[in-house]
Each structure stands twice: as C-alpha cells, then as structure tokens.
Motif scaffolding. Structure first.
Motif, PDB file in Angstrom:
ATOM      1  N   MET A   1     -18.690  78.097 -57.864  1.00 19.07           N
ATOM      2  CA  MET A   1     -19.835  78.071 -56.745  1.00 19.07           C
ATOM      3  C   MET A   1     -19.392  77.019 -55.544  1.00 19.07           C
ATOM      4  O   MET A   1     -18.297  76.246 -55.706  1.00 19.07           O
ATOM      5  CB  MET A   1     -21.050  77.438 -57.218  1.00 19.07           C
ATOM      6  CG  MET A   1     -22.137  77.345 -56.146  1.00 19.07           C
ATOM      7  SD  MET A   1     -23.429  76.535 -56.703  1.00 19.07           S
ATOM      8  CE  MET A   1     -24.734  77.538 -57.272  1.00 19.07           C
ATOM      9  N   SER A   2     -19.222  77.479 -54.352  1.00 15.68           N
ATOM     10  CA  SER A   2     -18.772  76.635 -53.135  1.00 15.68           C
ATOM     11  C   SER A   2     -19.487  75.408 -53.254  1.00 15.68           C
ATOM     12  O   SER A   2     -20.596  75.160 -53.748  1.00 15.68           O
ATOM     13  CB  SER A   2     -19.158  77.613 -51.962  1.00 15.68           C
ATOM     14  OG  SER A   2     -19.239  76.561 -51.007  1.00 15.68           O
ATOM     15  N   SER A   3     -18.579  74.387 -52.989  1.00 13.17           N
ATOM     16  CA  SER A   3     -19.157  73.157 -52.802  1.00 13.17           C
ATOM     17  C   SER A   3     -20.284  73.082 -51.716  1.00 13.17           C
ATOM     18  O   SER A   3     -21.097  72.132 -51.665  1.00 13.17           O
ATOM     19  CB  SER A   3     -18.049  72.090 -52.451  1.00 13.17           C
ATOM     20  OG  SER A   3     -17.616  72.495 -51.051  1.00 13.17           O
ATOM     21  N   GLN A   4     -20.499  74.058 -50.757  1.00 16.39           N
ATOM     22  CA  GLN A   4     -21.556  74.102 -49.742  1.00 16.39           C
ATOM     23  C   GLN A   4     -22.876  74.447 -50.343  1.00 16.39           C
ATOM     24  O   GLN A   4     -23.814  74.454 -49.699  1.00 16.39           O
ATOM     25  CB  GLN A   4     -21.152  74.754 -48.634  1.00 16.39           C
ATOM     26  CG  GLN A   4     -19.773  74.154 -47.828  1.00 16.39           C
ATOM     27  CD  GLN A   4     -19.795  72.796 -47.724  1.00 16.39           C
ATOM     28  OE1 GLN A   4     -20.746  72.104 -47.365  1.00 16.39           O
ATOM     29  NE2 GLN A   4     -18.962  71.978 -48.164  1.00 16.39           N
ATOM     30  N   ALA A   5     -22.802  75.534 -51.565  1.00 12.13           N
ATOM     31  CA  ALA A   5     -23.963  76.308 -51.872  1.00 12.13           C
ATOM     32  C   ALA A   5     -24.985  75.205 -52.462  1.00 12.13           C
ATOM     33  O   ALA A   5     -24.536  74.283 -53.149  1.00 12.13           O
ATOM     34  CB  ALA A   5     -23.360  77.072 -52.806  1.00 12.13           C
ATOM     35  N   LYS A   6     -26.181  75.300 -51.930  1.00 17.03           N
ATOM     36  CA  LYS A   6     -27.393  74.493 -52.468  1.00 17.03           C
ATOM     37  C   LYS A   6     -28.227  75.456 -53.014  1.00 17.03           C
ATOM     38  O   LYS A   6     -28.670  76.425 -52.481  1.00 17.03           O
ATOM     39  CB  LYS A   6     -27.832  73.667 -51.292  1.00 17.03           C
ATOM     40  CG  LYS A   6     -27.018  72.767 -50.520  1.00 17.03           C
ATOM     41  CD  LYS A   6     -27.708  71.952 -49.512  1.00 17.03           C
ATOM     42  CE  LYS A   6     -27.023  71.795 -48.270  1.00 17.03           C
ATOM     43  NZ  LYS A   6     -26.431  72.947 -47.415  1.00 17.03           N
ATOM     44  N   VAL A  92     -24.532  87.313 -44.239  1.00 14.97           N
ATOM     45  CA  VAL A  92     -23.242  87.351 -43.530  1.00 14.97           C
ATOM     46  C   VAL A  92     -23.118  88.779 -43.722  1.00 14.97           C
ATOM     47  O   VAL A  92     -23.164  89.791 -44.879  1.00 14.97           O
ATOM     48  CB  VAL A  92     -22.291  86.747 -44.412  1.00 14.97           C
ATOM     49  CG1 VAL A  92     -20.779  86.759 -43.764  1.00 14.97           C
ATOM     50  CG2 VAL A  92     -22.475  85.292 -44.637  1.00 14.97           C
ATOM     51  N   ASP A  93     -22.454  89.410 -42.706  1.00 13.12           N
ATOM     52  CA  ASP A  93     -21.901  90.685 -42.633  1.00 13.12           C
ATOM     53  C   ASP A  93     -20.765  91.252 -43.225  1.00 13.12           C
ATOM     54  O   ASP A  93     -19.779  90.317 -43.233  1.00 13.12           O
ATOM     55  CB  ASP A  93     -21.765  91.130 -41.017  1.00 13.12           C
ATOM     56  CG  ASP A  93     -22.840  91.686 -40.235  1.00 13.12           C
ATOM     57  OD1 ASP A  93     -23.750  92.268 -40.829  1.00 13.12           O
ATOM     58  OD2 ASP A  93     -22.931  91.785 -38.944  1.00 13.12           O
ATOM     59  N   LEU A  94     -20.891  92.081 -44.050  1.00 11.03           N
ATOM     60  CA  LEU A  94     -19.403  92.692 -44.716  1.00 11.03           C
ATOM     61  C   LEU A  94     -18.864  93.111 -43.531  1.00 11.03           C
ATOM     62  O   LEU A  94     -19.338  94.288 -42.778  1.00 11.03           O
ATOM     63  CB  LEU A  94     -19.572  93.478 -45.857  1.00 11.03           C
ATOM     64  CG  LEU A  94     -20.188  92.841 -47.024  1.00 11.03           C
ATOM     65  CD1 LEU A  94     -20.199  93.915 -48.347  1.00 11.03           C
ATOM     66  CD2 LEU A  94     -19.424  91.415 -47.581  1.00 11.03           C
ATOM     67  N   PRO A  95     -17.605  92.831 -43.341  1.00  8.21           N
ATOM     68  CA  PRO A  95     -16.946  93.537 -41.989  1.00  8.21           C
ATOM     69  C   PRO A  95     -16.363  94.955 -42.366  1.00  8.21           C
ATOM     70  O   PRO A  95     -16.221  95.325 -43.671  1.00  8.21           O
ATOM     71  CB  PRO A  95     -15.671  92.679 -41.843  1.00  8.21           C
ATOM     72  CG  PRO A  95     -15.392  92.206 -43.235  1.00  8.21           C
ATOM     73  CD  PRO A  95     -16.636  91.949 -43.893  1.00  8.21           C
ATOM     74  N   ALA A 109     -18.647  91.041 -51.449  1.00  8.52           N
ATOM     75  CA  ALA A 109     -19.930  90.357 -51.347  1.00  8.52           C
ATOM     76  C   ALA A 109     -19.794  89.180 -52.251  1.00  8.52           C
ATOM     77  O   ALA A 109     -20.229  88.118 -51.846  1.00  8.52           O
ATOM     78  CB  ALA A 109     -20.977  91.255 -51.749  1.00  8.52           C
ATOM     79  N   GLY A 110     -19.385  89.384 -53.250  1.00  6.66           N
ATOM     80  CA  GLY A 110     -19.072  88.276 -54.450  1.00  6.66           C
ATOM     81  C   GLY A 110     -18.198  87.104 -53.757  1.00  6.66           C
ATOM     82  O   GLY A 110     -18.825  85.910 -53.989  1.00  6.66           O
ATOM     83  N   ARG A 111     -17.335  87.536 -52.885  1.00  9.58           N
ATOM     84  CA  ARG A 111     -16.460  86.263 -52.267  1.00  9.58           C
ATOM     85  C   ARG A 111     -17.227  85.788 -51.333  1.00  9.58           C
ATOM     86  O   ARG A 111     -17.140  84.428 -51.244  1.00  9.58           O
ATOM     87  CB  ARG A 111     -15.233  86.914 -51.627  1.00  9.58           C
ATOM     88  CG  ARG A 111     -14.026  87.342 -52.630  1.00  9.58           C
ATOM     89  CD  ARG A 111     -12.775  87.403 -51.686  1.00  9.58           C
ATOM     90  NE  ARG A 111     -12.425  86.268 -50.821  1.00  9.58           N
ATOM     91  CZ  ARG A 111     -11.666  86.302 -49.882  1.00  9.58           C
ATOM     92  NH1 ARG A 111     -11.164  87.447 -49.389  1.00  9.58           N
ATOM     93  NH2 ARG A 111     -11.395  85.199 -49.341  1.00  9.58           N
ATOM     94  N   GLU A 115     -17.704  81.720 -51.923  1.00  6.27           N
ATOM     95  CA  GLU A 115     -16.903  80.943 -51.052  1.00  6.27           C
ATOM     96  C   GLU A 115     -17.577  80.283 -49.901  1.00  6.27           C
ATOM     97  O   GLU A 115     -17.064  79.273 -49.293  1.00  6.27           O
ATOM     98  CB  GLU A 115     -15.765  81.763 -50.747  1.00  6.27           C
ATOM     99  CG  GLU A 115     -14.835  82.048 -51.761  1.00  6.27           C
ATOM    100  CD  GLU A 115     -13.642  83.115 -51.385  1.00  6.27           C
ATOM    101  OE1 GLU A 115     -13.049  82.871 -50.254  1.00  6.27           O
ATOM    102  OE2 GLU A 115     -13.273  83.994 -52.319  1.00  6.27           O
ATOM    103  N   SER A 116     -18.582  80.979 -49.544  1.00  3.25           N
ATOM    104  CA  SER A 116     -19.476  80.448 -48.308  1.00  3.25           C
ATOM    105  C   SER A 116     -20.674  79.690 -48.618  1.00  3.25           C
ATOM    106  O   SER A 116     -21.300  78.750 -47.900  1.00  3.25           O
ATOM    107  CB  SER A 116     -19.651  81.474 -47.490  1.00  3.25           C
ATOM    108  OG  SER A 116     -20.771  82.206 -47.643  1.00  3.25           O
ATOM    109  N   GLY A 117     -21.257  80.108 -49.620  1.00  8.45           N
ATOM    110  CA  GLY A 117     -22.676  79.379 -49.943  1.00  8.45           C
ATOM    111  C   GLY A 117     -23.724  79.908 -49.457  1.00  8.45           C
ATOM    112  O   GLY A 117     -25.014  79.691 -49.479  1.00  8.45           O
TER     113      GLY A 117
END
Ligand code: KIV
Length: 274
Positions: A1-6, A92-95, A109-111, A115-117
């Motif tokens: 899990m990203s360190s940002q994910a809460k 977040v938009d998948l590009p 989507a998993g990334r 990676e962003s939270g």
C-alpha cells in the motif's frame, strides 16, 4: 500500500456514500485537481470528489488532447493530490491505451490504487469497457464510467464535439451507460451531450450521473479546475462557468512583484534578516 493511502475516516466520502446520493441528492460536486495545493483547497471547500483527470496533459502540459498522457504521469499527480485530501473521494483517469485489454486495465488500475492511494479509477467508453469494469469490481477496485464526448476518442470523434445528436449516437450512449451500470460502475460522467439525452440517461440508470456540458439534470456536476477558476485568461468552454478570474489575478501579482524587485521595493526591512 502507498504510504499516502489512508483508510476512509468517518468523514470520508466513500463510493457507498456517493451511490446513496441517488435518488434524491444532494447533488455530487466534482472538480479536477492535479497537485496538492489545489486538492487541499477543494477538500477544504467540501467538494465531494476530486478527479485527477487526463485533462492533465492539456491544462498542465499544454498538449492539444489527452492522448499523450502516461500512466506514470497520472500516478505522479494522483499521489500529490491524495496528500492534500482529508475527506474527499479521489478518482483517477486511466489514460489512453492503458486499458485496451481487460488485463492491461486491471494492471493499470491496480498501480493507480497501490501507488497513489486514490480510491477509484475512471475509464471512458460504453459496452466495450463493461468487462473491465466488472473485473475491477471483482478485485475490489471501484470504477467510474464516462460516456458521450470521450476525449480519448478525439480523433475518431473528429474533435471535441457534442455527442448524441443523431439517433445512432443516442442509442450508443444509452446502451453504453446501461452496460457500464450493469457491470458495476458506481457513477458515470456524461460529457458533451444534449440536456434531453443526459436526462434520459440519468433516469435510466440506478447510479449517479456526473455531467459536464450535459445540463442541470444530472446527479452531479464536474468542471476542470482551470475553467472554474478562470486560470486561462483568454478562453473557457461554453458549458463552464468562471467562479474566479485567477489567471488575471496571478498575472497582476507577478507584474507587481517584478515591478517591486526592479524598483528595489522588495524585499523591505521586514522581509530581510538582521
Ligand atoms: O479529464 C478530465 O478532466 C475529465 C473531466 C472533464 C470529466 O475527464
């Protein structure tokens, strides 16, 4: 899990809370953001959803359409946005071309979530993206749909053109929205379509619709922050409303600063260390 994910707190805007807004409101408020500063301001303003849109390439990089955006860029900006959020839902938009197949879409989507939270992803398209949305749901990844004027199909659509004016386009949009909803999407962006069609889609699906250039009948509205804030001094799309003239204010502030530096008025004693 990203360190940002809460984990969502009591005040957090969750997917379930957004879905529960239909029917009956209150309307869902969505703005785009691409960095921590504006994400924090949107969160403080109690905006429900912050979208890290692939409009990123256009408003932050000067591209003429969203096709060049990369997954790494989306994740980089999403990570910054998540750091500014205490309660809003971040999607977040998948590009373009990150979800040409279900497997690629699942990996992308998993990334994004890892990676962003961020809490969810958004994908453009109708019936063709339903299998991806269903698979993401099985994996616990909430997906928002996007039909009508889908900017990633810029070339196929012949530019940023209102969709759904012909019977064929209308049928495609209605069928796409139903397929996305049946597949388990938690909301759908309706972009660039006649009010009557947006109203028909909104009445035909059990999940919230979020309009942009789709009239007042949707269950929520989204605007690109640059349009809403008047950051582009020269232009804004017809469907947007400018709630500020920040572009002009920023330009004037830069001019005043430059004049003060040139005249020696900045820095003054109070702005200097003894
Ligand atoms: O990329 C974006 O900002 C979007 C909104 C305009 C809906 O998809």
């Amino acid at each position: 899990m990203s360190s940002q994910a809460k984990p969502p707190g009591a005040e957090s805007v969750t997917v379930a809370a957004l879905r529960a807004r239909k029917p009956g409101g209150p309307k869902i408020t969505v703005v785009t953001a691409y960095d921590v500063t504006f994400a924090r301001l949107a969160d403080r303003a109690e905006i429900d959803v912050v979208l890290v849109g692939d409009s990123l390439g256009m408003v932050m990089q000067g591209q003429s359409n969203p096709l060049p955006d990369t997954l790494d860029e989306m994740i980089y900006h999403a990570r910054a946005v998540v750091r500014g959020i205490t309660r809003a839902h971040v999607v977040v938009d998948l590009p373009f071309m990150a979800y040409a197949t279900v497997d690629e879409g699942v990996r992308a989507a998993g990334r994004v979530l890892k990676e962003s939270g961020a809490a969810a992803v958004k994908v453009e398209g109708g019936i063709e993206v339903a299998p991806l949305i269903a698979r993401l749901g099985e994996l616990g990844i909430p997906a928002m749909g996007h039909v009508g004027l889908t900017p990633q199909s810029f070339h196929q659509l012949g530019g940023f053109r209102v969709q759904g004016r012909t019977d064929a386009q209308k049928a495609k949009i209605l069928a796409g929205a139903k397929a996305i909803s049946d597949a388990g999407a938690y909301a759908i962006v309706l972009e660039g379509m006649p009010v009557s069609l947006a109203n028909e889609v909104t009445a035909s699906v059990p999940i919230p619709t979020i309009g942009i250039g789709a009239g007042p009948g949707c269950d929520g509205q989204v605007l690109v922050m640059h349009d809403l804030l008047g950051l582009d001094v020269a232009w804004s799309p017809r469907f947007a409303r400018r709630y500020a003239e920040l572009g002009r204010e920023v330009e004037a502030a830069f001019s005043r600063y430059a004049a003060d530096v040139r005249s020696g008025a900045f820095p003054a004693e109070a702005e200097s260390f003894k």
